[in-house]
Structure formats: C-alpha cells, structure tokens
Design a protein around this motif. Structure first.
Motif, PDB file in Angstrom:
ATOM      1  N   PRO A  71       0.807  -1.224   0.000  1.00  0.00           N
ATOM      2  CA  PRO A  71       0.000   0.000   0.000  1.00  0.00           C
ATOM      3  C   PRO A  71       0.839   1.272   0.000  1.00  0.00           C
ATOM      4  CG  PRO A  71      -0.944  -1.606   1.495  1.00  0.00           C
ATOM      5  CD  PRO A  71       0.379  -2.164   1.065  1.00  0.00           C
ATOM      6  N   THR A  72       1.907   1.290   0.800  1.00  0.00           N
ATOM      7  CA  THR A  72       2.770   2.467   0.852  1.00  0.00           C
ATOM      8  C   THR A  72       3.489   2.685  -0.466  1.00  0.00           C
ATOM      9  OG1 THR A  72       3.103   2.200   3.234  1.00  0.00           O
ATOM     10  CG2 THR A  72       4.731   3.527   2.044  1.00  0.00           C
ATOM     11  N   ARG A  73       4.004   1.630  -1.069  1.00  0.00           N
ATOM     12  CA  ARG A  73       4.710   1.766  -2.346  1.00  0.00           C
ATOM     13  C   ARG A  73       3.765   2.233  -3.442  1.00  0.00           C
ATOM     14  NH1 ARG A  73       6.564  -3.263  -1.487  1.00  0.00           N
ATOM     15  NH2 ARG A  73       5.560  -3.982  -3.403  1.00  0.00           N
ATOM     16  N   LEU A  74       2.551   1.698  -3.427  1.00  0.00           N
ATOM     17  CA  LEU A  74       1.550   2.107  -4.410  1.00  0.00           C
ATOM     18  C   LEU A  74       1.267   3.600  -4.287  1.00  0.00           C
ATOM     19  CD1 LEU A  74      -0.693   1.419  -6.508  1.00  0.00           C
ATOM     20  CD2 LEU A  74      -2.190   0.933  -4.551  1.00  0.00           C
ATOM     21  N   ALA A  75       1.025   4.053  -3.075  1.00  0.00           N
ATOM     22  CA  ALA A  75       0.729   5.469  -2.846  1.00  0.00           C
ATOM     23  C   ALA A  75       1.912   6.343  -3.254  1.00  0.00           C
ATOM     24  CB  ALA A  75       0.384   5.695  -1.375  1.00  0.00           C
ATOM     25  N   GLN A  76       3.122   5.906  -2.951  1.00  0.00           N
ATOM     26  CA  GLN A  76       4.305   6.686  -3.283  1.00  0.00           C
ATOM     27  C   GLN A  76       4.492   6.801  -4.790  1.00  0.00           C
ATOM     28  OE1 GLN A  76       7.315   4.530  -1.087  1.00  0.00           O
ATOM     29  NE2 GLN A  76       7.108   5.855   0.703  1.00  0.00           N
ATOM     30  N   SER A  77       4.251   5.715  -5.516  1.00  0.00           N
ATOM     31  CA  SER A  77       4.438   5.750  -6.966  1.00  0.00           C
ATOM     32  C   SER A  77       3.416   6.670  -7.628  1.00  0.00           C
ATOM     33  CB  SER A  77       4.343   4.346  -7.556  1.00  0.00           C
ATOM     34  OG  SER A  77       3.037   3.824  -7.437  1.00  0.00           O
ATOM     35  N   ILE A  78       2.163   6.619  -7.150  1.00  0.00           N
ATOM     36  CA  ILE A  78       1.123   7.490  -7.706  1.00  0.00           C
ATOM     37  C   ILE A  78       1.463   8.949  -7.417  1.00  0.00           C
ATOM     38  CG2 ILE A  78      -1.307   8.150  -7.493  1.00  0.00           C
ATOM     39  CD1 ILE A  78      -1.904   5.145  -7.051  1.00  0.00           C
ATOM     40  N   SER A  79       1.958   9.199  -6.203  1.00  0.00           N
ATOM     41  CA  SER A  79       2.341  10.558  -5.836  1.00  0.00           C
ATOM     42  C   SER A  79       3.531  11.035  -6.659  1.00  0.00           C
ATOM     43  CB  SER A  79       2.676  10.613  -4.346  1.00  0.00           C
ATOM     44  OG  SER A  79       3.067  11.921  -3.968  1.00  0.00           O
ATOM     45  N   GLU A  80       4.537  10.196  -6.809  1.00  0.00           N
ATOM     46  CA  GLU A  80       5.735  10.559  -7.562  1.00  0.00           C
ATOM     47  C   GLU A  80       5.408  10.890  -9.007  1.00  0.00           C
ATOM     48  OE1 GLU A  80      10.024   8.566  -8.886  1.00  0.00           O
ATOM     49  OE2 GLU A  80       8.901   7.756  -7.190  1.00  0.00           O
ATOM     50  N   LEU A  81       4.469  10.148  -9.578  1.00  0.00           N
ATOM     51  CA  LEU A  81       4.080  10.381 -10.965  1.00  0.00           C
ATOM     52  C   LEU A  81       3.141  11.561 -11.123  1.00  0.00           C
ATOM     53  CD1 LEU A  81       3.493   6.692 -12.024  1.00  0.00           C
ATOM     54  CD2 LEU A  81       5.245   8.206 -12.934  1.00  0.00           C
ATOM     55  N   GLY A  82       2.570  12.013 -10.023  1.00  0.00           N
ATOM     56  CA  GLY A  82       1.628  13.109 -10.107  1.00  0.00           C
ATOM     57  C   GLY A  82       0.356  12.736 -10.843  1.00  0.00           C
TER      58      GLY A  82
END
Length: 282
Positions: A71-82
């Motif tokens: 869940p954390t990695r998923l959220a981080q990737s979506i955030s990083e990609l904007g």
C-alpha cells in the motif's frame, strides 16, 4: 506530458519492489494515451491468480503472501508520478480468508492519504459475493467501484467458470447499497467483451440487464486473445467499429452515465473521463 510517459515507464521497469501496472503487463493498446492524460492502472496482491479465466493471460497458480509494504509503495508511486486518476486492480486471491479485502482497503487509504486530490477507481474480483468483504473495500471510500461481468450471461461458464453473472452484478449492487448506508455516493462500473460468440441481440440484452441494476459506468471492447498462453478462447469475430458506436448510443439511452465502447476499449480506458461525465452530468 512526454516526461510523464518516460517517468512512468521507468517506474514500471523498476517495478518499485514488485509493484506492477496492467498498462505494461497486458501490453494495453491505450497505454501511451492514458499516461499522457495522467492516468495509469496498477495491479496489487501479486501477479499470480488463483482462478483460470479462459480469456486472461495472467498466470494461474499459488500466489505469494501479501506484501504489507505494498500500500505504501503504491501510494508513493502514484504521488511521484503526479497522477490525477489511478485505477487499481488485482489478481483473484481465493487463497485468502477475506479474498484480500483488508489489503484492498489499506491500499485505498494509503493512496488517499498521499494523493488527497486524485481520483481512485478500484477494479476488484467478486470476493465470492461476501458482503463483509465488499463493505470493507467500500468503507475505504474509492470514487468508483468496478467489477467486470466480462461476457454475456450465456458465455459465463465457458469464459469464467469460477464466477457467475448474477454474483458479479450482485457485487456491484451490494457496493452501491453499502455506500448509501455509509452516507456517500459511489459510482459503480462494469465491462463487457465482444467477439466470443455472442449475438448482437445478446449483447443488447446484456446491456439491459446491467442497466436494470443501476450500474453507472460501462466499457465495451473487442476480445483479443493473449499471445503465448495455452487453453484460451479463440476469437469468434471482429466486431465493426460502427457496431460499437451503436451499442454505446444504446447504452446511453438505457441510462448509463458514462460509456466507452470501441474495439480497443479496455476496462480502464478513459476511466477518468467516464468518472467526470458521471460526476458532472456531462
């Protein structure tokens, strides 16, 4: 917007320790278009499915245990990609007592926390029709709850022997009912494939049955057999683009709030557009 394409591709090549996108894994024909619009579809809970649907190229077998860091990695990737809008889907996890519903909820909550302004669409399995599992996912408050019927009723057992048409529609009905009880509006969505032996009349009847359940959003696309996988169904016919246009018009006349229908339409194609149409009434 080109930077987003390159950035997304790099992230998925690195896989962020196991995170995957359907965009790349399924060789989706719409991948460049979606990435340019700031959307992507992520697959959670691994890449091994416990079911063997005869239209799907995902591997079947014994999945690995769930990754609590996903869940954390998923959220981080979506955030990083904007990303402005993320679709999250999964393999079926019949090996888990709750079919993965708690993990689903954790993923939605993590994404919402790091990306409070972004849209979240979930494309789930059927949870064996378990109302508690469905409620667990709905309570995390995605914007769209999707589950695909995939094919017309007559072809269900042929194409997806571990599922049923009635159960799939019941999942969507239960999701909307649960959201109402929790005091918020939840859009529901399903998808249908053509080219597996259905008649034109059966396709229209399927749309009518879906509409009767009050499902908001609909995708209709052409079945294309995945390459290199044994035992999958053959293509019965290629449906002309004009017929997809006619089905889209018919679906709108039945009351669907957002419709995408074309030979290359897939479950998450134009996902953020259909959501906006339903939300804004446009």
């Amino acid at each position: 917007m080109r930077r987003l394409d390159a950035q997304t591709r790099e992230l998925m090549q690195r896989s962020l320790g196991g995170l995957a996108t359907v965009c790349a894994a399924a060789n989706c024909p719409n991948v460049a278009e979606c990435w340019r619009r700031g959307t992507a579809t992520f697959m959670i809970m691994g890449e091994i499915c416990t079911r063997r649907c005869r239209f799907c190229g995902v591997k079947t077998g014994k999945p690995a245990p769930l990754d609590p860091a996903e869940p954390t990695r998923l959220a981080q990737s979506i955030s990083e990609l904007g990303l402005k809008y993320a679709v999250i889907t999964c393999v079926d996890r019949d090996d888990l007592m709750d079919s993965g519903s708690a993990h689903w909820a954790a993923c939605i909550k993590a994404v919402r926390e790091q990306n409070p302004q972004g849209g979240i669409e979930v494309l789930t399995g059927d949870f064996h029709g378990d109302s508690q599992a469905i409620a667990t996912v709905v309570a995390a408050r995605p914007d769209v709850f999707a589950h695909n019927v995939e094919v017309i009723p007559r072809l269900q057992q042929l194409a997806r022997p571990a599922a049923t048409w009635e159960r799939s529609l019941g999942v969507l009905t239960e999701a909307k009912r649960t959201a109402h009880l929790l005091g918020f509006e939840l859009l529901t969505k399903t998808g249908l494939m053509l080219g597996l032996g259905e008649t034109d009349a059966e396709a229209r009847e399927a749309l009518e049955l879906i509409a009767e359940r009050g499902i908001d959003l609909l995708t209709v696309g052409q079945y294309l057999k995945p390459l290199g996988v044994d035992g999958l169904l053959e293509i019965d016919r290629y449906v002309p683009p004009k017929q997809f246009d006619e089905l889209a018009d018919y679906a709108r006349s039945l009351g669907f709030k957002g419709v995408a229908a074309s030979p290359l339409t897939r479950s998450s194609h134009l996902a953020e557009t259909l959501y906006a149409q339903a939300r804004d009434g446009s």
